[in-house]
Design an enzyme around this catalytic site. Structure first.
Site, PDB file in Angstrom:
ATOM      1  N   GLY A 126       0.826  -1.194   0.000  1.00  0.00           N
ATOM      2  CA  GLY A 126       0.000   0.000   0.000  1.00  0.00           C
ATOM      3  C   GLY A 126       0.859   1.242   0.000  1.00  0.00           C
ATOM      4  O   GLY A 126       2.063   1.193   0.202  1.00  0.00           O
ATOM      5  N   SER A 127       0.210   2.386  -0.239  1.00  0.00           N
ATOM      6  CA  SER A 127       0.925   3.649  -0.269  1.00  0.00           C
ATOM      7  C   SER A 127       0.103   4.689   0.469  1.00  0.00           C
ATOM      8  O   SER A 127      -1.122   4.726   0.339  1.00  0.00           O
ATOM      9  CB  SER A 127       1.161   4.099  -1.713  1.00  0.00           C
ATOM     10  OG  SER A 127       1.850   5.335  -1.740  1.00  0.00           O
ATOM     11  N   GLY A 128       0.787   5.505   1.260  1.00  0.00           N
ATOM     12  CA  GLY A 128       0.116   6.551   2.015  1.00  0.00           C
ATOM     13  C   GLY A 128       0.802   7.883   1.843  1.00  0.00           C
ATOM     14  O   GLY A 128       1.693   8.052   1.004  1.00  0.00           O
TER      15      GLY A 128
ATOM     16  N   ASP B  54      -3.538   8.510  17.068  1.00  0.00           N
ATOM     17  CA  ASP B  54      -4.222   8.400  15.776  1.00  0.00           C
ATOM     18  C   ASP B  54      -4.891   7.037  15.650  1.00  0.00           C
ATOM     19  O   ASP B  54      -4.830   6.399  14.599  1.00  0.00           O
ATOM     20  CB  ASP B  54      -3.244   8.622  14.629  1.00  0.00           C
ATOM     21  CG  ASP B  54      -3.959   8.940  13.306  1.00  0.00           C
ATOM     22  OD1 ASP B  54      -5.097   9.434  13.352  1.00  0.00           O
ATOM     23  OD2 ASP B  54      -3.371   8.681  12.239  1.00  0.00           O
TER      24      ASP B  54
END
Length: 773
Positions: free
Chosen positions: A29-31, A144
């Site tokens: 994944g990419s954030g 968070d």
């Protein structure tokens, strides 16, 4: 979806192939801050490796934040998080590697399946409360917690992504006028007083997460992040759809003032009294009921079923934009952390036998602490607002041993007692040392009915009372801390055998006094030493085996064993020495009489096998894949009729260690996967993920399987059902970020569990009630 290779024309298409020593196999994944890759270590461990975006790698402030994230994640590595395996925040492209945990995020699960059923919701609440308890005990505030940062693993929820967490000793500060986080899951003080954010903010976020899991929407939802922030600070939460039994607890979690919210311990106490039918399954072990297989029936997929995680590979990445747009750092407010446990004062072990005896002090019984169920405020009714889908940063103007300790010697390692004790259990812990010794490292012990005998770097040997931890005698090792490579003690021939001078010398001590009875230079045997049936077997480089009488040290015989080159012997309490030699095409097993050196029998078996147990003419082996070096099967060999039964594992295990009890082999991999195999029926009974990376060898005792972690935790598992029963608190010591190369196993005897911790302590817990640990 499965991991995909980097493609396209953006910067990430030029992603490095390696992060440190780890080959990056594909993107998970990419954030906003980086890309998470699937990778494997040299031993085959599957890892999730986070590599920061190149643009942030050049930002000194971001490097400080990433370094903070690594430190926080290392502190909290354990049963409720993804353990950190390695990291390099100073690399050209900073990176961090954690264990890959199969399972969807809570956000993905709710989006795909809808709200959780009440029973699953209760288990999720309990699991997250346990997670926050451990995170806060480590001195970290997550800050968070949200559905996309909760992984639903088969054995319970895991909290991930400590990118904006705040350790208690942080040297970073929150920048004036900037806030970071995800507004629907932020506490009021994160908007009003960001420098005062403490553990209670995580409890507020937990309440919001539970509402989302129960309804598919948060308690404060709007299309505008600014309106969400106003609602969080000024309006009551919308709890429509939350089960009635959870309403009071969830409402308390969402209280506007931090002091009005429950601690994680209070939350767990409230959950236990929610209803008489409350079933927490794997998340609160003491309340477990129902079918043995039900521990995998939580919201997450079974980890032993093919394809259970293939479409959840993006779960490790942050949600784009969650805090990337507003660089910020962390507040440092000492004393704001809740849920910690006061450390017991360490007790110094006794002096050498020739000196005055040590002062004996009994540890005070543990106080039974209980909390009454907290009453919640009335639930707020009202409309269900639309869910705000994007997480953004908001301006502040709107007002978180290879079994060596487990019964070493000539006894049967498969039958430690867990019988009732006449005296009430009293926990204790000691710092094992001796006069003149700078002790450092993990104690290793062997148990007898009346005494624990232990060694430790700097301590040649010590005798400890198992009832109260009093040290009867202790001897410093010659050269004090120079004796850094210690081997477990062995009781043989009526004497206590210990290794000194870095394993180059074998000393036989009087168990009652600790005085040396005989000593032998064993340096030339390069560690090829075994104790079998009152005999010490020493194998030389010329393949000649020398047998010593364990009681006197006198030589009994010296000869080569027919057909065996440089044998390394193993024994499992049946007074037979087994030599196992795998050559790549098969494995030769030789059974030797330790009293004469004669070979009883010799067999050649298929596969690359390692002996893990022997009893009544039956031998158990693990089989290793020649191509991948993973354990892929368990083999049962009956010497009476020559039958060989092979049971393939559903999934290969990297770095597996094993123990045998009553025809069941328990295998524990380096990434914490624990598997039970019935070798009579060739059935894999169960598999769970303990989330303890690089654990000790497992120990099977009575109805339990125990294992130890590098952070000093002891984990108990139900041997029949494969259900997690409980775990002790972490005792990492000063070197909390170091990796221990080898861990002694817990020692289970007489209804107690003795264990060594990374802080050098030796402690005991009640083995009859793991849920109370």
């Amino acid at each position: 979806m499965p991991p995909s290779p980097s493609t396209g024309t953006d910067a990430e298409a030029e992603s490095p192939r390696y992060a440190g020593q780890y080959l990056l196999e594909g993107q998970l994944g990419s954030g906003g801050m980086g890309v998470v890759h699937l990778a494997r270590s040299a031993s085959g461990l599957r890892l999730a490796v986070k590599v920061v975006h190149a643009e942030f790698a050049q930002d000194p402030e971001f490097r400080g934040r990433f370094r903070q994230e690594v430190a926080a994640a290392r502190r909290v590595s354990g049963a409720f998080t993804a353990p950190v395996v390695d990291a390099d925040p100073d690399a050209e492209r900073p990176w961090m590697a954690t264990l890959f945990i199969p399972g969807p995020t809570l956000s993905e699960y709710v989006k795909r399946n809808g709200a959780l059923a009440p029973a699953r919701l209760r288990r999720l609440t309990a699991g997250l409360a346990e997670a926050l308890r451990d995170i806060h005990r480590a001195g970290v505030v997550h800050r968070d917690l949200k559905p996309s940062n909760v992984l639903l693993a088969g054995d319970g929820p895991k909290v991930i992504d400590f990118g904006i967490s705040r350790p208690s000793d942080s040297e970073l500060r929150t920048e004036t006028g900037k806030l970071i986080g995800t507004p629907p899951f932020m506490a009021p003080e994160q908007f009003r007083r960001p420098r005062e954010v403490g553990p209670a903010a995580d409890v507020f976020a937990l309440g919001s997460v539970i509402v989302h899991a129960a309804t598919g929407s948060g308690p404060f939802d709007s299309d505008s992040p600014y309106l969400v922030a106003y609602q969080v600070v000024h309006e009551e939460p919308d709890l429509t759809g939350v089960p009635d039994e959870l309403l009071p607890l969830v409402a308390r979690c969402l209280a506007k003032e931090p002091e009005d919210r429950p601690t994680p311990d209070e939350l767990m106490a409230g959950l236990r009294s929610v209803s008489a039918s409350y079933d927490t399954q794997a998340f609160i072990p003491g309340q477990r009921t129902g079918d043995p297989g039900q521990h995998t029936d939580g919201p997450g997929p079974r980890t032993d079923e093919p394809g259970s995680y293939a479409d959840e590979s993006a779960s490790y990445a942050e949600e784009p934009g969650s805090y990337a747009e507003e660089p910020a750092s962390y507040a440092d407010e000492p004393g704001q952390h809740a849920g910690g446990r006061a450390a017991r004062p360490a007790r110094t072990a006794g002096r050498a036998p020739e000196e005055e005896p040590p002062t004996h002090r009994r540890a005070a019984p543990a106080a039974a602490a209980g909390r009454s169920q907290a009453h919640g405020m009335p639930p707020a009714g009202g409309r269900k607002r639309r869910r705000w889908p994007v997480a953004v940063a908001v301006a502040a103007g709107l007002a978180l041993g290879a079994g060596a300790v487990a019964h070493v010697g000539s006894g049967d390692p498969r039958t430690p007692a867990e019988s009732a004790r006449p005296a009430p259990f009293q926990p204790w812990d000691i710092d094992l040392s001796a006069r003149g010794a700078e002790a450092s490292g993990l104690p290793q012990c062997v148990h007898t009915p009346g005494t624990l005998y232990c060694v430790r770097p700097g301590v040649l040997a010590a005798a400890v009372d198992p009832d109260d931890g009093d040290v009867r005698w202790a001897r410093a090792a010659a050269g004090a801390r120079a004796d850094g490579d210690v081997r477990p003690p062995v009781l043989s021939g009526g004497l206590l055998h210990v290794f000194s001078d870095g394993g180059r010398r074998l000393d036989a001590l009087d168990p009652a006094t600790g005085r040396t009875r005989w000593s032998q230079d064993v340096a030339r045997y390069d560690g090829r030493i075994a104790h079998v049936g009152g005999t010490v077997l020493l194998t030389g480089r010329d393949s000649q085996v020398t047998a010593l009488d364990a009681a006197t040290g006198e030589r009994v015989w010296r000869r080569a064993v027919d057909g065996v080159t440089q044998p390394v012997f193993q024994s499992y309490g049946d007074r037979i020495a087994y030599a196992v030699d795998a050559d790549g095409t098969g494995t030769r097993v030789t059974a030797v009489d330790p009293r004469t050196g004669d070979a009883h029998w010799q067999r050649r078996l298929d596969g690359a096998l390692g002996l893990v147990g022997a009893h009544d003419g039956v031998l158990w082996f693990t089989s290793t894949s020649v191509t991948h070096s993973d354990t892929d099967a368990v083999v049962r060999y009956d010497t009476a009729d020559g039958t060989q039964r092979r049971t393939a594992l559903r999934y290969p295990l990297a770095g597996a260690q094993a123990v045998v009890r009553d025809d069941t082999v328990y295998l524990l991999s380096a990434d914490g996967a624990l598997v039970a195999v019935d070798t009579r029926t060739s059935a894999q009974l169960w598999q769970i993920q303990t989330s303890v990376s690089f654990p000790s060898a497992p120990v099977a005792a009575g109805r339990r399987v125990y294992l130890g972690g590098a952070d000093g935790r002891v984990v108990a598992v139900d041997a029949a059902k494969g259900a997690l029963l409980g775990q002790t608190r972490a005792r990492p010591g000063a070197a909390r970020e170091s990796v221990v190369a080898w861990l002694p196993s817990p020692l289970a005897a007489d209804g107690r569990v003795y264990a060594a911790a990374g802080d050098g302590s030796l402690f005991v817990v009640d083995g009859t009630d793991p849920a109370a640990w």
